[in-house]
Design a protein around this motif. Structure first.
Motif, mmCIF file in Angstrom:
data_model
loop_
_atom_site.group_PDB
_atom_site.id
_atom_site.type_symbol
_atom_site.label_atom_id
_atom_site.label_comp_id
_atom_site.label_asym_id
_atom_site.label_seq_id
_atom_site.Cartn_x
_atom_site.Cartn_y
_atom_site.Cartn_z
ATOM 1 N N HIS A 246 0.992 6.440 -0.968
ATOM 2 C CA HIS A 246 0.052 5.706 -1.821
ATOM 3 C C HIS A 246 0.571 4.317 -2.178
ATOM 4 N N LEU A 247 1.862 4.214 -2.481
ATOM 5 C CA LEU A 247 2.409 2.901 -2.797
ATOM 6 C C LEU A 247 2.368 1.979 -1.576
ATOM 7 N N ALA A 248 2.685 2.517 -0.410
ATOM 8 C CA ALA A 248 2.605 1.712 0.812
ATOM 9 C C ALA A 248 1.165 1.276 1.076
ATOM 10 N N HIS A 249 0.207 2.166 0.787
ATOM 11 C CA HIS A 249 -1.214 1.832 0.961
ATOM 12 C C HIS A 249 -1.607 0.651 0.079
ATOM 13 N N MET A 250 -1.000 0.546 -1.099
ATOM 14 C CA MET A 250 -1.302 -0.547 -2.025
ATOM 15 C C MET A 250 -0.418 -1.775 -1.764
ATOM 16 N N ARG A 251 0.285 -1.758 -0.639
ATOM 17 C CA ARG A 251 1.182 -2.852 -0.251
ATOM 18 C C ARG A 251 2.305 -3.042 -1.271
ATOM 19 N N LEU A 252 2.747 -1.902 -1.795
ATOM 20 C CA LEU A 252 3.903 -1.867 -2.690
ATOM 21 C C LEU A 252 4.871 -0.786 -2.179
ATOM 22 N N PRO A 253 5.368 -0.949 -0.953
ATOM 23 C CA PRO A 253 6.205 0.107 -0.382
ATOM 24 C C PRO A 253 7.506 0.290 -1.157
ATOM 25 N N VAL A 254 7.955 1.528 -1.233
ATOM 26 C CA VAL A 254 9.198 1.839 -1.932
ATOM 27 C C VAL A 254 10.368 1.216 -1.179
ATOM 28 N N LEU A 255 11.258 0.569 -1.901
ATOM 29 C CA LEU A 255 12.449 -0.003 -1.271
ATOM 30 C C LEU A 255 13.267 1.093 -0.597
ATOM 31 N N GLY A 256 13.731 0.783 0.607
ATOM 32 C CA GLY A 256 14.567 1.727 1.327
ATOM 33 C C GLY A 256 13.814 2.839 2.012
ATOM 34 N N ASP A 257 12.479 2.787 2.030
ATOM 35 C CA ASP A 257 11.700 3.829 2.697
ATOM 36 C C ASP A 257 11.646 3.522 4.194
ATOM 37 N N PRO A 258 12.255 4.381 5.030
ATOM 38 C CA PRO A 258 12.299 4.096 6.467
ATOM 39 C C PRO A 258 11.005 4.446 7.193
ATOM 40 N N ARG A 259 10.081 5.071 6.497
ATOM 41 C CA ARG A 259 8.899 5.612 7.165
ATOM 42 C C ARG A 259 7.610 4.873 6.816
ATOM 43 N N TYR A 260 7.490 4.405 5.594
ATOM 44 C CA TYR A 260 6.239 3.798 5.147
ATOM 45 C C TYR A 260 6.487 2.375 4.639
ATOM 46 N N GLY A 261 5.624 1.460 5.070
ATOM 47 C CA GLY A 261 5.679 0.088 4.583
ATOM 48 C C GLY A 261 6.447 -0.841 5.500
ATOM 49 N N GLU A 262 6.331 -2.126 5.188
ATOM 50 C CA GLU A 262 7.032 -3.177 5.931
ATOM 51 C C GLU A 262 7.719 -4.111 4.940
ATOM 52 N N GLY A 263 8.844 -4.683 5.373
ATOM 53 C CA GLY A 263 9.569 -5.610 4.517
ATOM 54 C C GLY A 263 10.231 -4.960 3.330
#
Length: 304
Positions: A246-263
């Protein structure tokens, strides 16, 4: 003996191996093997395993002690076979899941029993620990740790990702586990997380993006708004990796998450902790939090 303290530890392989098939499997580039048998003789367990696998008696006993040997006898539930002198009988189904790297793995931090509420155990699970064992062993699972700490019948009630630290509930009796499961299913348990995310989070939001075809609801409250923001997430549902997705969907990916999000790469691993759990028990509302001394350095626990 290797110390596995980050999300690239040997236990990550453990989850990957769940997807392998066949009666005997070789993990590419490793010494991991799986065997399965249906016994046609009566024999000592350790003797049989050593003979059939070619492993030394010492390595067999180590695997048994760490929960890597599974036994199915008749209509009885499958169980982990730990006693080396156990007599196997014709018709027994036996499996050995042997990965030297996983069996040698240790973790620096151990779980902590926060509180004992009769037959309910409130426990802190550190990063790297499994909620319960896998076919490759249970020596790094909180469930097994409790069983070795004087709670032999401790059983898992809900789960938390291996790479996420947090508060968990375990039951000492089967009927208590059933009662707690009903509380989770009926959404009477509040599960709150803290996450450090890549990006700004200027105001509270509710995320209702369906996950895996199912309704999913997460309430996000910023505690530190500027990038990298610190947010509290209160989830109504418990879908797979819900907070992270959900956080990645809102473009707020969790720091250190290797699976979801960019940057959002970070050398210190996943910045997510299940810091608080609220549930009704025996006429009272239990509010369980991770002790302040165990909170990760990147987090700031909000006031109640």
């Amino acid at each position: 003996m290797p110390i596995c303290s980050n999300m690239r530890s040997a236990h990550l392989k453990c989850w990957q191996k769940h997807r392998l098939t066949g009666s005997m499997r070789h993990a590419m580039g490793s010494e991991a093997r799986q065997w399965q048998w249906v016994l046609d003789v009566e024999v000592c367990a350790a003797d049989w395993l050593a003979k059939e696998t070619g492993l030394s008696k010492g390595r067999v006993k180590d695997a048994m002690n760490k929960g890597a040997v599974l036994l199915k006898r008749g209509r009885q539930p499958e169980k982990r076979l730990r006693r080396a002198t156990f007599r196997l009988l014709p018709g027994d189904r036996l499996a050995l899941n042997h990965d030297p790297e996983i069996l040698a793995c240790t973790l620096e931090q151990t779980p902590v029993l926060i509180s004992e509420q009769g037959d309910v155990l409130e426990v802190y699970k550190p990063v790297g620990w499994l909620s319960q064992g896998s076919p490759w062993g249970d020596h790094l699972s909180v469930e097994r740790w409790l069983q070795t700490q004087g709670y032999p019948d401790a059983r898992v009630v809900h789960r938390l990702d291996r790479e996420t630290a947090g508060v968990m509930l375990y039951a000492r009796r089967r009927h208590v586990a059933g009662t707690l499961n009903q509380l989770f299913q009926n959404r009477r348990v509040r599960k709150l997380y803290l996450a450090r995310v890549a990006g700004h989070c200027p105001e509270p939001m509710t995320v209702q993006e369906p996950l895996d075809g199912k309704s999913s609801v997460s309430h996000v409250r910023p505690l530190i708004k500027q990038d990298p923001a610190l947010v509290e997430v209160d989830i109504e549902t418990g879908r797979f990796h819900q907070v992270r997705r959900h956080l990645a969907h809102m473009r707020l990916p969790v720091l250190g998450d290797p699976r979801y999000g960019e940057g959002n790469a970070h050398p210190d691993g996943l910045h997510l902790v299940a810091y608080r759990l609220i549930y009704p028990w025996k006429g009272q509302l239990r509010d369980v939090r991770i002790p302040e001394s165990l909170m990760p350095p990147w987090s700031i626990a909000p006031d109640a």
